[in-house]
Design a protein around this motif. Structure first.
Motif, short mmCIF file in Angstrom:
data_model
loop_
_atom_site.label_atom_id
_atom_site.label_comp_id
_atom_site.label_asym_id
_atom_site.label_seq_id
_atom_site.Cartn_x
_atom_site.Cartn_y
_atom_site.Cartn_z
N GLN A 149 0.85 -1.19 0.00
CA GLN A 149 0.00 0.00 0.00
C GLN A 149 0.88 1.24 0.00
O GLN A 149 1.91 1.28 0.67
N SER A 150 0.46 2.25 -0.76
CA SER A 150 1.13 3.53 -0.69
C SER A 150 0.60 4.31 0.51
O SER A 150 -0.36 3.90 1.17
N ASP A 151 1.22 5.45 0.78
CA ASP A 151 0.65 6.35 1.78
C ASP A 151 -0.67 6.92 1.25
O ASP A 151 -0.89 7.02 0.05
N TRP A 152 -1.55 7.31 2.17
CA TRP A 152 -2.78 7.98 1.77
C TRP A 152 -2.46 9.38 1.27
O TRP A 152 -1.61 10.07 1.82
N SER A 153 -3.17 9.80 0.24
CA SER A 153 -3.12 11.16 -0.27
C SER A 153 -4.44 11.84 0.08
O SER A 153 -5.50 11.43 -0.40
N GLU A 154 -4.39 12.84 0.95
CA GLU A 154 -5.60 13.48 1.44
C GLU A 154 -6.18 14.43 0.40
O GLU A 154 -5.47 15.25 -0.18
N GLY A 155 -7.49 14.32 0.14
CA GLY A 155 -8.19 15.21 -0.78
C GLY A 155 -9.42 15.79 -0.12
O GLY A 155 -9.69 15.56 1.07
N GLU A 156 -10.19 16.53 -0.89
CA GLU A 156 -11.42 17.11 -0.37
C GLU A 156 -12.40 16.00 0.02
O GLU A 156 -12.82 15.20 -0.81
N ARG A 157 -12.75 15.95 1.32
CA ARG A 157 -13.73 14.99 1.84
C ARG A 157 -13.40 13.54 1.46
O ARG A 157 -14.28 12.67 1.42
N SER A 158 -12.12 13.26 1.18
CA SER A 158 -11.75 11.94 0.68
C SER A 158 -10.24 11.74 0.84
O SER A 158 -9.50 12.67 1.17
N ARG A 159 -9.82 10.53 0.62
CA ARG A 159 -8.39 10.24 0.52
C ARG A 159 -8.21 9.09 -0.46
O ARG A 159 -9.13 8.30 -0.72
N LEU A 160 -6.97 8.97 -0.98
CA LEU A 160 -6.71 8.04 -2.07
C LEU A 160 -5.34 7.40 -1.86
O LEU A 160 -4.42 8.03 -1.35
N ARG A 161 -5.20 6.15 -2.30
CA ARG A 161 -3.91 5.49 -2.29
C ARG A 161 -3.87 4.39 -3.34
O ARG A 161 -4.91 3.99 -3.89
N LEU A 162 -2.69 3.87 -3.60
CA LEU A 162 -2.48 2.70 -4.45
C LEU A 162 -2.29 1.48 -3.57
O LEU A 162 -1.69 1.55 -2.49
N ILE A 163 -2.79 0.33 -4.04
CA ILE A 163 -2.60 -0.93 -3.35
C ILE A 163 -2.17 -1.98 -4.37
O ILE A 163 -2.35 -1.81 -5.58
N ALA A 164 -1.57 -3.06 -3.88
CA ALA A 164 -1.18 -4.17 -4.76
C ALA A 164 -1.09 -5.44 -3.92
O ALA A 164 -0.75 -5.40 -2.74
N ASP A 205 -8.19 16.05 -5.79
CA ASP A 205 -7.04 15.47 -6.48
C ASP A 205 -6.17 14.73 -5.48
O ASP A 205 -6.33 14.85 -4.26
N GLY A 206 -5.26 13.94 -6.00
CA GLY A 206 -4.37 13.16 -5.15
C GLY A 206 -3.23 12.60 -5.96
O GLY A 206 -3.27 12.57 -7.20
N ALA A 207 -2.20 12.16 -5.27
CA ALA A 207 -1.03 11.56 -5.91
C ALA A 207 -0.53 10.43 -5.03
O ALA A 207 -0.56 10.54 -3.79
N ALA A 208 -0.08 9.35 -5.65
CA ALA A 208 0.40 8.20 -4.89
C ALA A 208 1.47 7.48 -5.70
O ALA A 208 1.43 7.49 -6.94
N THR A 209 2.40 6.86 -5.00
CA THR A 209 3.48 6.10 -5.63
C THR A 209 3.62 4.76 -4.93
O THR A 209 3.62 4.69 -3.69
N LEU A 210 3.74 3.69 -5.72
CA LEU A 210 3.89 2.35 -5.16
C LEU A 210 4.81 1.54 -6.07
O LEU A 210 4.61 1.48 -7.28
N THR A 211 5.85 0.94 -5.48
CA THR A 211 6.75 0.06 -6.23
C THR A 211 6.21 -1.36 -6.19
O THR A 211 5.94 -1.90 -5.11
N ILE A 212 6.02 -1.95 -7.37
CA ILE A 212 5.43 -3.29 -7.48
C ILE A 212 6.50 -4.26 -7.94
O ILE A 212 6.96 -4.21 -9.09
N ASP A 213 6.92 -5.13 -7.04
CA ASP A 213 7.88 -6.19 -7.35
C ASP A 213 7.14 -7.47 -7.66
O ASP A 213 5.95 -7.60 -7.38
N PRO A 214 7.84 -8.46 -8.20
CA PRO A 214 7.22 -9.74 -8.42
C PRO A 214 6.99 -10.47 -7.10
O PRO A 214 7.68 -10.23 -6.13
N GLN A 215 6.02 -11.33 -7.12
CA GLN A 215 5.73 -12.16 -5.96
C GLN A 215 5.76 -11.35 -4.67
O GLN A 215 6.44 -11.70 -3.71
N PRO A 216 5.00 -10.26 -4.63
CA PRO A 216 4.98 -9.48 -3.38
C PRO A 216 4.34 -10.29 -2.27
O PRO A 216 3.58 -11.22 -2.50
N GLN A 217 4.68 -9.92 -1.05
CA GLN A 217 4.07 -10.60 0.09
C GLN A 217 2.56 -10.39 0.05
O GLN A 217 2.08 -9.32 -0.30
N ASP A 218 1.86 -11.42 0.41
CA ASP A 218 0.40 -11.32 0.44
C ASP A 218 -0.02 -10.33 1.50
O ASP A 218 0.40 -10.41 2.66
#
Length: 276
Positions: free
Chosen positions: A31-46, A150-163
């Protein structure tokens, strides 16, 4: 109540493309860090999902607020997701679970309430290296008023990530809510028919005939279309009407292929058809 939808047949070949983005390496955060937006927040997951690595965009909203589907309907802000700043990324395709039909008394929209998880199918340029997924997002949130977020998020995706159980469950539920491509048993969209300047669309929803299904329509090239209105119905047969503001507007779309999404009784299908 949580809905469940069929896994669309197109997911299998799309998932297969992810195999080329899976390679040996050190696992990173799911999971990336949360990006706080208006009345909401956003992130990337894998997370691995049924043997494949998946990414997703997770949006959480304050209670009672909603955000919009890819085609918002009468009002709303269509979401925009930009991955152009990513590293080692060949493609990132955002998939949209079936929305809810929301009528505020003056307009009808296609929305997600409280929370949305959108699967993202990721393919690497170089399958021997990690993908650094960088998202820049613009979307709308609405309750009594509508606000751009609006929001911005960064997540590095490797192979066979931990569940990661939470990410895996969120992604698996989102995939299960994607519309099936084409008719399903007891659920179908029939050919549109011209009725003056309007178009009628018959649908069959035999599994839940006591409750009217929701039908959404999308035009090519992002052209605006209203949410179809429910007309006559009997048993599991329903007729929807797509009302155009002028005969010229209807004529401009004649012969073009529209994409329809039908949601009924915890299931959803998607079909593309040409307007007469």
């Amino acid at each position: 109540m949580q809905r469940r939808f069929f896994l669309p047949s197109l997911i299998v070949p799309l998932f297969a493309s992810l195999a080329f983005a899976v390679f040996a390496g050190q696992a990173t955060a799911a999971q990336s860090d949360w990006s706080e937006g208006e009345r909401s927040r956003l992130r990337l997951i894998a997370s691995p999902v049924d043997g494949e690595v998946m990414a997703g965009i997770e949006i959480e909203l304050e209670p009672g607020w909603h955000t919009y589907w890819r085609s918002p309907g009468d009002v709303g802000i269509p979401p925009r997701f930009d991955f152009s700043g990513s590293e080692n990324l060949r493609s990132a395709k955002v998939l949209y679970p079936a929305p809810e039909r929301y009528d505020d008394g003056t307009s009808i929209s296609a929305v997600y309430f409280d929370r949305a998880a959108l699967p993202v199918l990721v393919t690497a340029d170089d399958p021997t290296k990690p993908v650094v997924l960088k998202l820049s997002a613009f979307y709308g949130v609405c309750k009594d008023v509508c606000i751009p977020a609006d929001g911005a998020a960064t997540l590095t995706i490797d192979p066979q990530p931990q569940d990661d159980p939470r990410s895996r469950i969120a992604l698996k539920e989102a995939v299960a809510e994607l519309p099936q491509q084409g008719p399903a048993a007891g659920l179908a969209i029939e050919s549109p028919q011209r009725d003056g300047s309007d178009v009628t669309i018959p649908v069959a929803a035999e599994r839940a005939p006591e409750q009217a299904p929701a039908l959404f329509a999308e035009a090519p090239d992002g052209a605006y279309l209203p949410v179809p209105e429910l007309g006559t119905h009997e048993g599991g047969s329903f007729v929807y009407r797509l009302r155009f503001s002028s005969p010229q507007e209807a004529k401009a779309l004649s012969g073009k292929e529209l994409r329809f999404t039908l949601v009924s009784g915890g299931e959803a299908i998607e079909q593309s058809m040409k307007l007469p």
